[in-house]
Scaffold this active site. Sequence first.
Site, mmCIF file in Angstrom:
data_model
loop_
_atom_site.group_PDB
_atom_site.id
_atom_site.type_symbol
_atom_site.label_atom_id
_atom_site.label_comp_id
_atom_site.label_asym_id
_atom_site.label_seq_id
_atom_site.Cartn_x
_atom_site.Cartn_y
_atom_site.Cartn_z
ATOM 1 N N VAL A 120 -4.967 -3.953 -0.570
ATOM 2 C CA VAL A 120 -5.820 -5.136 -0.530
ATOM 3 C C VAL A 120 -7.071 -4.727 0.254
ATOM 4 C CG1 VAL A 120 -6.058 -7.483 0.343
ATOM 5 C CG2 VAL A 120 -3.885 -6.743 -0.650
ATOM 6 N N PRO A 165 28.201 -9.979 24.018
ATOM 7 C CA PRO A 165 28.965 -9.986 22.763
ATOM 8 C C PRO A 165 28.443 -10.992 21.745
ATOM 9 C CG PRO A 165 30.086 -11.297 24.436
ATOM 10 C CD PRO A 165 28.790 -10.830 25.051
ATOM 11 N N SER A 203 0.833 -1.195 0.000
ATOM 12 C CA SER A 203 0.000 0.000 0.000
ATOM 13 C C SER A 203 0.874 1.254 0.000
ATOM 14 C CB SER A 203 -0.860 -0.025 1.267
ATOM 15 O OG SER A 203 -1.404 1.239 1.498
ATOM 16 N N VAL A 258 6.471 -0.069 9.401
ATOM 17 C CA VAL A 258 6.681 0.248 10.814
ATOM 18 C C VAL A 258 7.848 1.241 10.957
ATOM 19 C CG1 VAL A 258 8.166 -1.716 11.361
ATOM 20 C CG2 VAL A 258 6.714 -0.786 13.131
ATOM 21 N N LEU A 276 6.090 -9.050 11.266
ATOM 22 C CA LEU A 276 5.234 -8.613 12.369
ATOM 23 C C LEU A 276 3.847 -9.245 12.282
ATOM 24 C CD1 LEU A 276 6.303 -4.842 12.440
ATOM 25 C CD2 LEU A 276 7.071 -6.690 13.955
ATOM 26 N N ILE A 300 -0.648 2.985 3.585
ATOM 27 C CA ILE A 300 -0.316 2.404 4.897
ATOM 28 C C ILE A 300 1.203 2.261 4.953
ATOM 29 C CG2 ILE A 300 -0.650 0.407 6.416
ATOM 30 C CD1 ILE A 300 -3.205 -0.181 4.705
ATOM 31 N N LYS A 312 28.145 -3.936 14.036
ATOM 32 C CA LYS A 312 27.715 -4.140 15.430
ATOM 33 C C LYS A 312 28.386 -5.401 15.960
ATOM 34 C CE LYS A 312 23.425 -5.570 17.783
ATOM 35 N NZ LYS A 312 21.968 -5.814 17.613
HETATM 36 C C1 LIG Z 1 9.951 -0.245 18.395
HETATM 37 C C2 LIG Z 1 10.451 -1.311 17.473
HETATM 38 C C3 LIG Z 1 11.816 -1.504 17.337
HETATM 39 C C4 LIG Z 1 12.294 -2.531 16.503
HETATM 40 N N1 LIG Z 1 13.634 -2.748 16.416
HETATM 41 C C5 LIG Z 1 14.076 -3.816 15.696
HETATM 42 C C6 LIG Z 1 15.452 -4.110 15.607
HETATM 43 O O1 LIG Z 1 16.310 -3.419 16.144
HETATM 44 N N2 LIG Z 1 15.823 -5.189 14.888
HETATM 45 C C7 LIG Z 1 14.920 -5.996 14.247
HETATM 46 O O2 LIG Z 1 15.305 -7.010 13.640
HETATM 47 N N3 LIG Z 1 13.618 -5.686 14.270
HETATM 48 C C8 LIG Z 1 13.174 -4.645 14.981
HETATM 49 N N4 LIG Z 1 11.844 -4.359 14.995
HETATM 50 C C9 LIG Z 1 10.943 -5.142 14.158
HETATM 51 C C10 LIG Z 1 11.070 -4.697 12.712
HETATM 52 O O3 LIG Z 1 10.753 -3.338 12.590
HETATM 53 C C11 LIG Z 1 10.143 -5.524 11.823
HETATM 54 O O4 LIG Z 1 10.328 -6.879 12.073
HETATM 55 C C12 LIG Z 1 10.452 -5.285 10.366
HETATM 56 O O5 LIG Z 1 10.445 -3.929 10.067
HETATM 57 C C13 LIG Z 1 9.484 -6.008 9.477
HETATM 58 O O6 LIG Z 1 8.218 -5.409 9.550
HETATM 59 P P1 LIG Z 1 7.122 -5.946 8.550
HETATM 60 O O7 LIG Z 1 7.663 -5.874 7.178
HETATM 61 O O8 LIG Z 1 6.652 -7.253 9.057
HETATM 62 O O9 LIG Z 1 5.901 -4.935 8.743
HETATM 63 P P2 LIG Z 1 5.737 -3.399 8.279
HETATM 64 O O10 LIG Z 1 7.026 -2.680 8.212
HETATM 65 O O11 LIG Z 1 4.678 -2.832 9.173
HETATM 66 O O12 LIG Z 1 5.176 -3.483 6.785
HETATM 67 C C14 LIG Z 1 3.838 -3.823 6.541
HETATM 68 C C15 LIG Z 1 3.553 -3.645 5.058
HETATM 69 O O13 LIG Z 1 2.231 -4.116 4.784
HETATM 70 C C16 LIG Z 1 1.592 -3.202 3.922
HETATM 71 N N5 LIG Z 1 0.135 -3.311 4.081
HETATM 72 C C17 LIG Z 1 -0.572 -3.315 5.234
HETATM 73 N N6 LIG Z 1 -1.888 -3.397 4.950
HETATM 74 C C18 LIG Z 1 -2.010 -3.462 3.584
HETATM 75 C C19 LIG Z 1 -3.096 -3.539 2.680
HETATM 76 N N7 LIG Z 1 -4.384 -3.547 3.086
HETATM 77 N N8 LIG Z 1 -2.837 -3.585 1.350
HETATM 78 C C20 LIG Z 1 -1.555 -3.553 0.887
HETATM 79 N N9 LIG Z 1 -0.482 -3.477 1.715
HETATM 80 C C21 LIG Z 1 -0.709 -3.417 3.044
HETATM 81 C C22 LIG Z 1 2.141 -1.846 4.324
HETATM 82 O O14 LIG Z 1 1.971 -0.887 3.298
HETATM 83 C C23 LIG Z 1 3.618 -2.217 4.549
HETATM 84 O O15 LIG Z 1 4.287 -2.178 3.308
HETATM 85 C C24 LIG Z 1 11.361 -3.334 15.782
HETATM 86 C C25 LIG Z 1 9.996 -3.094 15.893
HETATM 87 C C26 LIG Z 1 9.530 -2.101 16.739
HETATM 88 C C27 LIG Z 1 8.051 -1.881 16.852
#
Ligand SMILES: Cc1cc2nc3c(=O)[nH]c(=O)nc-3n(C[C@H](O)[C@H](O)[C@H](O)COP(=O)(O)OP(=O)(O)OC[C@H]3O[C@@H](n4cnc5c(N)ncnc54)[C@H](O)[C@@H]3O)c2cc1C
Length: 495
Positions: A187, A101, A42, A48, A336, A45, A81
């Site tokens: 979607v 470490p 999207s 994260v 996530l 949207i 790191k």
């Molecule tokens: C505070 C915090 C700190 C973090 N720090 C770390 C870290 O140091 N190291 C690490 O490994 N991980 C870390 N994470 C986790 C990491 O950010 C995620 O695992 C990683 O970014 C993967 O996210 P994702 O792709 O699953 O979800 P998201 O980044 O949320 O992507 C979701 C995707 O789905 C799409 N989408 C949603 N609904 C629709 C729809 N209806 N139609 C079409 N598309 C849609 C969105 O557009 C987006 O492209 C952290 C998370 C948080 C919350």
Amino acid sequence: MTNSTQQPESIVIVGGGTAGWMCAAYLAAKWSQRYRITLIESAQIGTVGVGEGSTPFLRQFFAELGWQESDWMPACDATYKTGIEFSNWTGSERFKRYFHPFFSALDLDTAEHFFANCNQVRRGQNAAVRPAQFFSAATMAEAAVTPVSTTLGGDIDYAYHFDAGKLASCLRSFAVQQGVKHLTGNVLNVQCTNGHITQLETDCSAPLTATLFIDCSGFRGLLMKQGLGQSLQSYQDCLFNDRAVAIPTPHNHPQQAITPQTRSEGLSCGWMWNIPLTSRVGNGYVYGSHFCSPEQAEAELRQRLKVSDETPARHLTMPVGRLQEHWHGNCVAIGLAQGFIEPLEATALMLVQYGIYQLSSRLGELVTITSRTQYNTEMNRMFDGIRDYIVAHYYLNTRNDSPYWQACRNDIRVPENLTLLVNAWDGKGQFEDALESIDEQLVYLRPSWYCILAGMGRFKSEAVNLSDPGAAAGIQQYLTRTVGEHFKAQLMPSR
Ligand SMILES: Cc1cc2nc3c(=O)[nH]c(=O)nc-3n(C[C@H](O)[C@H](O)[C@H](O)COP(=O)(O)OP(=O)(O)OC[C@H]3O[C@@H](n4cnc5c(N)ncnc54)[C@H](O)[C@@H]3O)c2cc1C
């Protein structure tokens, strides 16, 4: 897969965050001859947008894509790191900070000294137990060097810090070059019959059909949770943090070498991360919303960073837990969408990578109920094993200065394996036997358990020596000399 023994032929990935593009890049590199892969994300949207630290496992992922560090690190503002420094996780001045470490061939002998010393102290004898004195990763962090040596044999284990959005862009370019079809759109509806997804209705294309759908839609879990009705098994009985606030800042001293470590500092109702990139420093406060409001958390973080209200802050809600079934019917959730523990040891992308490997290794076979069950069992083992180690940080804390830290120690459900290990450690018995008895369930291995238990000062004896002048000092001299001779400062790139 409309029946349970069909091979996938086409794959639709929903979501263009790091998880979605890691899936698309890897599956395209391995399987594009066999499967048509489409990714829809999207434009409205967002992703994260955090997730800036990795574990050493990620190196293997890039190697399998055929990427050199020079191909992606400069484009993603990445730094090296070698581990994580924890501070203010105890109430003790003597155990105020410790280093967790990554382990290398360099540490094989020195680590054994450390383990032996820890066991001596547990039995009431005097010995040195500060993890940083025994592991090369800590010496590299102290010296602010790049953990890559052209003159030293043996594998040095290290990980990365990076800009997550820029990494997703690099992965996208690669995946599209490998033939992944990229759709930008939403979607709107997930149609399901008998626990299988039949099609996705979108606002940018004809309905999408596939033999396998991959849900990378982030916390909303569009396919798995909303479409197929799978629910999250919460970890909140043992992990109280469910929110975060992030405030990036510029480097204070951009001319200085960059320390190759993440910092994790205990604050009043959680902890703060500090991650140096080449372009900026990533900071954030992970906290429990039952103990502190978003406004209080933001104010505490601003005060700690000394930044005014003008610097923007980003607030995030993070449900902690995991799905019971990560692969259900013809849908696999990765990232996530399948669950989240919390970012303390930067393990989320490691889980993404592991899920992709497990999936990829099954794509060449007929998919049966048995192979799905094995997949789910393996993913649950990984999630629960990481959870146990994360919970240990809270359970072992000795802070009494806020209700949060006391609750984290006293009011949580302590996972069974953690209880077993801590009891064995406290009892002066065979800690090694306890580790071995649950070997197959552990994700964090022997060195990590010794480091956290010793680092947080879990000793009954008063005879704990933090830096003795004998063998430990000799080891420290050896590590300092080796690091000084073979590694160079991690400098900011010239722009
Ligand atoms: C505070 C915090 C700190 C973090 N720090 C770390 C870290 O140091 N190291 C690490 O490994 N991980 C870390 N994470 C986790 C990491 O950010 C995620 O695992 C990683 O970014 C993967 O996210 P994702 O792709 O699953 O979800 P998201 O980044 O949320 O992507 C979701 C995707 O789905 C799409 N989408 C949603 N609904 C629709 C729809 N209806 N139609 C079409 N598309 C849609 C969105 O557009 C987006 O492209 C952290 C998370 C948080 C919350």
